[in-house]
Design an enzyme around this catalytic site. Structure first.
Site, PDB file in Angstrom:
ATOM      1  N   GLU A 356     -12.050 -32.536   7.937  1.00  0.00           N
ATOM      2  CA  GLU A 356     -11.329 -31.809   9.030  1.00  0.00           C
ATOM      3  C   GLU A 356     -10.466 -33.000   9.797  1.00  0.00           C
ATOM      4  OE1 GLU A 356     -10.982 -28.838   8.644  1.00  0.00           O
ATOM      5  OE2 GLU A 356     -12.627 -28.507   7.433  1.00  0.00           O
ATOM      6  N   HIS A 444      -6.779 -25.086  -1.789  1.00  0.00           N
ATOM      7  CA  HIS A 444      -8.402 -25.436  -2.022  1.00  0.00           C
ATOM      8  C   HIS A 444      -8.493 -25.612  -3.394  1.00  0.00           C
ATOM      9  CE1 HIS A 444      -8.568 -23.643   1.990  1.00  0.00           C
ATOM     10  NE2 HIS A 444      -9.193 -24.636   2.410  1.00  0.00           N
TER      11      HIS A 444
END
Length: 552
Positions: A356, A444
């Site tokens: 992140e 993803h």
């Protein structure tokens, strides 16, 4: 050969030399010297931009704004620009100019044309909002907004409306969808979400300055660790003064606001059990600090924006929220609690924290758009550096590996994970090998090809322990490559990490695709180790092993 040096280090050296040359001159602070050096670098780059309009596909009404400056130890300079046309933001018009001693080395860019659209829109902003709203699947929060832009990610730039809708998905993930609507036809040209998550899926401040303190975290995933905190009077706060004031906040299962800062009467945080609210806060605080240290010690980067400023981490977001995400809007990382360990633990594992925070680094460097092939490269960058952070930590409770998020799954002897860099298709959705339609799948999953490339570059065609013949994965070297090159030899994580970081921060732009990523990493390898070096040749071989080949 070490090529990258921070502007601050170069500026300090320059200031020292100037002081020796002229004792009578007024001494500069390191910050003043860095600013002076940056201004000189930008001035030289501006001259080169002005001298080469055709090479950057410049139109008469184009204007440029400097976004970033990188200076190598050998004096090579790289200046990153954003572009507007007649005052309108030009999406995909960004570029990097490379030079040394005022001599142009080249440009990195995705823009293909100097053609510019007319500025008379046939489709109004209100109509564009209606078109985008028909696709937005949720009830929106607040009023949607639209602005005129030039969309330049296609073959020819077109006038468009960028429409932004905010909402909350069924799984509690916030969404900030950006739609690009052709201002002539009303067609939606592109779309992406500004909220960047760890996996696919449908605050209170303080006026206390305090002093730096060193505490202990009893974490869920990483064991007992050292935490840098702040002492304010007789209490402690989860604020890391040694890393730009980065702080960890408790969302207390809410999905709005910034939550409240974690405080304690003692400088020991958590119990190692997830029924203690401080436990996962300790995981997140440790993970972000470790990621900061990785970027600083391995790449000379001082935090997400390379300005020494820390970010906020928010934990206990939502109810049974099974994801984590980065948001530019709050300059923060946010972590859900999973389902409290029934099937998935809180999403504060070290590689997820690194993932992140790395979204923020990408945002503040190449700015890879979260759509198409550039979106896959964005996600892969976070997986790559999340993995490198895990190796860098060298924590016996969480040994480094190329499985993303393995610590999120209880009793995980089989090494279940979110993604598998050495064989992406083990997740059931990610492709191992490049194909021309890869830009049409979830970012993803399209990240798999770059993840796969990186594993092969670092480790070669070697099956990781626990995934070989006879295991659930039943892998062999031949199953790790797309071109039968089982003789592929890795160059090691250190070199591979340096190459990817340099490619990201120096050569990639917002619309970089897989072909351009191949070029960017080859350029980075040539800079770091020499054109034709073993590392350079390994980059080419690893891309070939995932079917990303040189253009013919």
């Amino acid at each position: 050969m070490k090529v990258k040096a921070s502007l601050l280090c170069l500026a300090i050296a320059s200031a020292i030399a100037s002081a020796h040359a002229s004792a009578a001159s007024k001494p500069q602070t390191p910050e003043e010297a860095a600013a002076a050096l940056r201004a000189a670098v930008v001035a030289r780059a501006n001259v080169l931009v002005g001298q080469n309009p055709a090479k950057i596909h410049r139109a008469q009404a184009d204007m440029f704004t400097v976004k970033d400056v990188v200076v190598d130890a050998d004096g090579t300079e790289h200046v990153r620009y954003a572009r507007t046309f007649n005052g309108l933001p030009m999406i995909g018009g960004d570029f990097v100019v490379h030079s040394r001693a005022s001599k142009l080395g080249g440009f990195s860019q995705a823009l293909k044309s100097a053609t510019r659209p007319g500025l008379a829109a046939r489709v109004s902003a209100d109509q564009a909002i209606v078109e985008a709203g028909a696709e937005f699947p949720l009830n929106f929060i607040g009023a949607p907004n639209a602005r005129a832009v030039v969309y330049a990610r296609g073959a020819t730039p077109v006038l468009a409306h960028e429409v932004v809708f905010n909402g909350v998905k069924a799984d509690q993930t916030p969404t900030e969808m950006h739609y690009f609507v052709d201002a002539t036809t009303g067609k939606i040209l592109d779309r992406w979400d500004a909220i960047q998550t760890a996996k696919p899926g449908p605050g209170g401040g303080s006026t206390c300055t305090g002093t730096a303190a060193v505490g202990t975290g009893k974490t869920m995933a990483e064991g007992t660790v050292t935490l840098d905190t702040t002492k304010c009077g007789t209490s402690y706060r989860m604020v890391d003064m040694t890393r730009g004031g980065g702080a960890t906040h408790n969302m207390a299962m809410l999905t709005t606001g910034m939550g409240t800062l974690f405080t304690s009467s003692v400088n020991v945080w958590g119990t190692g059990l997830i029924n203690n609210a401080q436990t996962v806060a300790a995981d997140a605080h440790y993970g972000i600090a470790t990621t900061w240290d990785y970027y600083k010690n391995k790449h000379g980067r001082m935090g997400i924006a390379n300005d020494g400023v820390g970010a906020i981490s928010r934990v206990h977001y939502g109810r049974n929220y099974q994801n984590a995400f980065w948001s530019d809007g709050c300059f923060c990382m946010t972590f859900g609690d999973g389902d409290n360990g029934a099937s998935i633990l809180p999403l504060v594992a070290l590689d997820v924290a690194g993932h992140e925070m790395s979204h923020g680094v990408t945002s503040r460097s190449a700015g890879l758009v979260y759509s198409g092939e550039s979106g896959g490269l964005n996600e892969a960058t976070s997986d790559i550096f999340g993995t490198m952070v895990e190796y860098y930590a060298n924590n016996a409770n969480d040994p480094g590996d190329y499985v993303i998020g393995e610590k999120l799954f209880p009793n995980n002897a089989a090494m279940q994970g979110l993604r598998y860099m050495f064989k992406p298709s083990l997740d059931g959705a990610s492709p191992d090998c490049y194909a021309s339609n890869i830009g049409g799948i979830d970012v993803h999953y399209s990240s798999g090809v770059a993840n796969h490339f990186y594993y092969l570059l670092a480790e070669g065609a070697v099956v990781p322990a626990g995934f070989g013949a006879g295991s659930w994965a039943n892998l062999t070297p031949a199953k790790l490559v797309c071109n039968a090159n089982t003789a592929l030899v890795g160059i090691g994580r250190e070199a591979a990490g340096k190459i990817w970081y340099r490619a990201l921060t120096v050569y990639m732009t917002s619309s970089t695709n897989y072909a351009a990523a191949r070029t960017a990493t080859l350029n980075a390898a040539a800079d770091l180790y020499g054109n034709g070096s073993a590392q350079y040749n390994a980059v080419a071989a690893a891309w070939a092993a995932v079917n990303v080949n040189a253009p013919v």
